[in-house]
Write a protein that holds these residues in place. Structure first.
Motif, PDB file in Angstrom:
ATOM      1  N   HIS A  20      -2.577  -3.689  25.830  1.00  0.00           N
ATOM      2  CA  HIS A  20      -3.131  -4.240  25.164  1.00  0.00           C
ATOM      3  C   HIS A  20      -3.223  -6.193  25.272  1.00  0.00           C
ATOM      4  O   HIS A  20      -2.320  -6.563  25.836  1.00  0.00           O
ATOM      5  N   GLN A  49       3.096  -2.441  27.801  1.00  0.00           N
ATOM      6  CA  GLN A  49       3.611  -1.579  27.005  1.00  0.00           C
ATOM      7  C   GLN A  49       5.221  -0.711  26.503  1.00  0.00           C
ATOM      8  O   GLN A  49       5.503   0.007  27.914  1.00  0.00           O
ATOM      9  N   GLN A 197      -6.225  -7.693  17.210  1.00  0.00           N
ATOM     10  CA  GLN A 197      -4.989  -7.614  16.662  1.00  0.00           C
ATOM     11  C   GLN A 197      -4.716  -7.478  14.911  1.00  0.00           C
ATOM     12  O   GLN A 197      -5.512  -8.616  14.341  1.00  0.00           O
ATOM     13  N   GLY A 224      -7.936  -1.654  16.636  1.00  0.00           N
ATOM     14  CA  GLY A 224      -7.200  -2.354  17.294  1.00  0.00           C
ATOM     15  C   GLY A 224      -5.090  -2.112  16.008  1.00  0.00           C
ATOM     16  O   GLY A 224      -5.753  -1.403  15.054  1.00  0.00           O
ATOM     17  N   ASP A 225      -4.582  -2.630  16.955  1.00  0.00           N
ATOM     18  CA  ASP A 225      -3.248  -2.391  15.861  1.00  0.00           C
ATOM     19  C   ASP A 225      -2.822  -3.075  14.950  1.00  0.00           C
ATOM     20  O   ASP A 225      -3.533  -4.082  15.415  1.00  0.00           O
ATOM     21  N   TRP A 249      -6.187   0.448  18.601  1.00  0.00           N
ATOM     22  CA  TRP A 249      -6.599  -0.408  20.039  1.00  0.00           C
ATOM     23  C   TRP A 249      -7.807   1.312  20.636  1.00  0.00           C
ATOM     24  O   TRP A 249      -6.982   2.250  20.941  1.00  0.00           O
TER      25      TRP A 249
END
Length: 385
Positions: A20, A49, A197, A224-225, A249
């Motif tokens: 990401h 990740q 984000q 998004g996370d 995401w």
């Protein structure tokens, strides 16, 4: 003049292209446009990740790969993608390894808050190390004019060059296909899209508070996370949870589908470099509502490609969104200008030659033209651990 490194390879180090964030997107674009293949760049993954164990394994494997290539004398140039905090200290090790073998290097700096990190989170020893690494680089690549000036404040001896982030332009055929598939969803209700984000730095909580003030009909998708639970709780407290979808995401195909549908792209950040998400939205002809921080004013001009609102101005953000929701013709006008700006200043077609010239200026010989029918080996990108 820098001596040309014949028969040696460019090593690019950074996070996995499947990870990401902005660095992964930039590297993925370099890979997809063919510049890594053309120059036979070997890409070494230094971060992935996942769990701490997976990250440690990736870093360990990268150290061994780089050490082997240094010992065998196969490296002509290191091109190191670096952000702040853990990324800085991780990349410092790779840079110092290169220096031990007298290999020149470029630092491609991506962190929007690098100066704040340097000033407030680093002691004197760490500041000395950072200044040392910046000053010894052939060039430090900054993403905007303002960013280059900030780097000079940290280390006046640093040689900076500006290389904007770049994005591919969606083809007319792809845009028409996505729009046709999404036509029934384009205007009922208008879609506001956020990609990034989820958290304070990107202004997500301000955005939720701003849309709670809107009387216009809309649908907000947050892709998004990050601090999703906190954002969801806030939307419920303000009574707008039925109008907001938290999508998590998103992969490229999912992003493209949403960008083709979006009426407005919004990113009310507090700190930024040159956000890839804004460039991607503009490439799809989506008008922008954002904040004048970092390199954003060099991409989005107030009243031309979108609207600028000061960070933290929730009422102003709501007014900007309401203005565009009520004016489809203005949205189209901003969107067309945005796509034209990407095509003329921020497309891969425009910026790839600048990247290649930087490698030449750093001492690397230009690759020989491929003969008709010949093939160039694919860049070696290490798999995720």
């Amino acid at each position: 003049m820098i001596k040309k490194e014949k028969y040696k390879t460019i090593i690019m180090l950074g996070t996995s292209p499947e990870a990401h964030g902005g660095i992964a997107t930039v590297v993925g674009n370099y890979r997809d446009c063919g510049v890594l293949k053309k120059w036979k760049v070997k890409y070494i993954v230094t971060h992935v990740q996942g769990s701490g164990f997976a990250k440690a394994c990736a870093a360990g494997v990268a150290i061994l790969q780089l050490l082997y290539m240094l010992v065998t004398g196969r490296i002509g140039l290191l091109h190191v993608h670096m952000s702040s905090r853990a990324s800085t200290w991780r990349k410092s090790l790779f840079l110092l390894m290169g220096m031990m073998f007298r290999v020149p290097y470029l630092i491609h700096l991506h962190s929007p808050d690098f100066v704040d990190f340097f000033e407030h989170e680093c002691g004197e020893r760490r500041k000395k190390l950072i200044r040392f690494l910046l000053s010894r680089a052939l060039y430090v690549i900054a993403l905007s004019q303002g960013w280059a000036k900030d780097i000079k404040k940290i280390s006046p001896a640093t040689r900076t060059v500006i290389l904007f982030n770049s994005v591919p332009l969606p083809t007319a055929m792809l845009r028409e296909k996505e729009i046709d598939e999404s036509s029934s969803e384009l205007c009922d209700p208008p879609l506001i899209l956020f990609l990034g984000q989820v958290g304070k730095r990107k202004g997500t909580f301000d955005l939720i508070r701003a849309v709670a003030l809107l009387s216009e009909n809309f649908r907000l998708i947050i892709g998004g996370d990050g601090e999703l639970q906190r954002a969801q709780m806030l939307s419920e407290e303000l009574g707008v949870s039925d109008k907001i979808l938290f999508a998590g995401w998103l992969g490229k195909a999912e992003k493209d589908h949403l960008l083709a549908r979006a009426a407005i792209f919004v990113l009310p950040s507090y700190h930024e470099g040159v956000p890839m998400a804004i460039l991607e939205a503009m490439s799809w002809g989506v008008p922008i509502v954002t904040t004048p921080v970092g390199g954003i004013p060099e991409v989005v001009t107030e009243g031309q490609e979108g609207l600028l609102v000061n960070s933290g101005d929730i009422v102003g953000l709501a007014h900007a969104l309401a203005r565009l929701l009520a004016a489809p013709s203005l949205r189209r006008e901003f969107g067309e200008r945005g796509r034209h700006k990407i095509e003329s200043k921020f497309s891969i077609k425009v910026l790839q030659p600048q990247l290649e010239q930087l490698w030449v200026d750093s001492g690397m010989p230009e690759p020989e033209p491929v003969m008709q029918g010949g093939e160039v080996p694919a860049p070696e990108i290490q798999p995720k651990v």
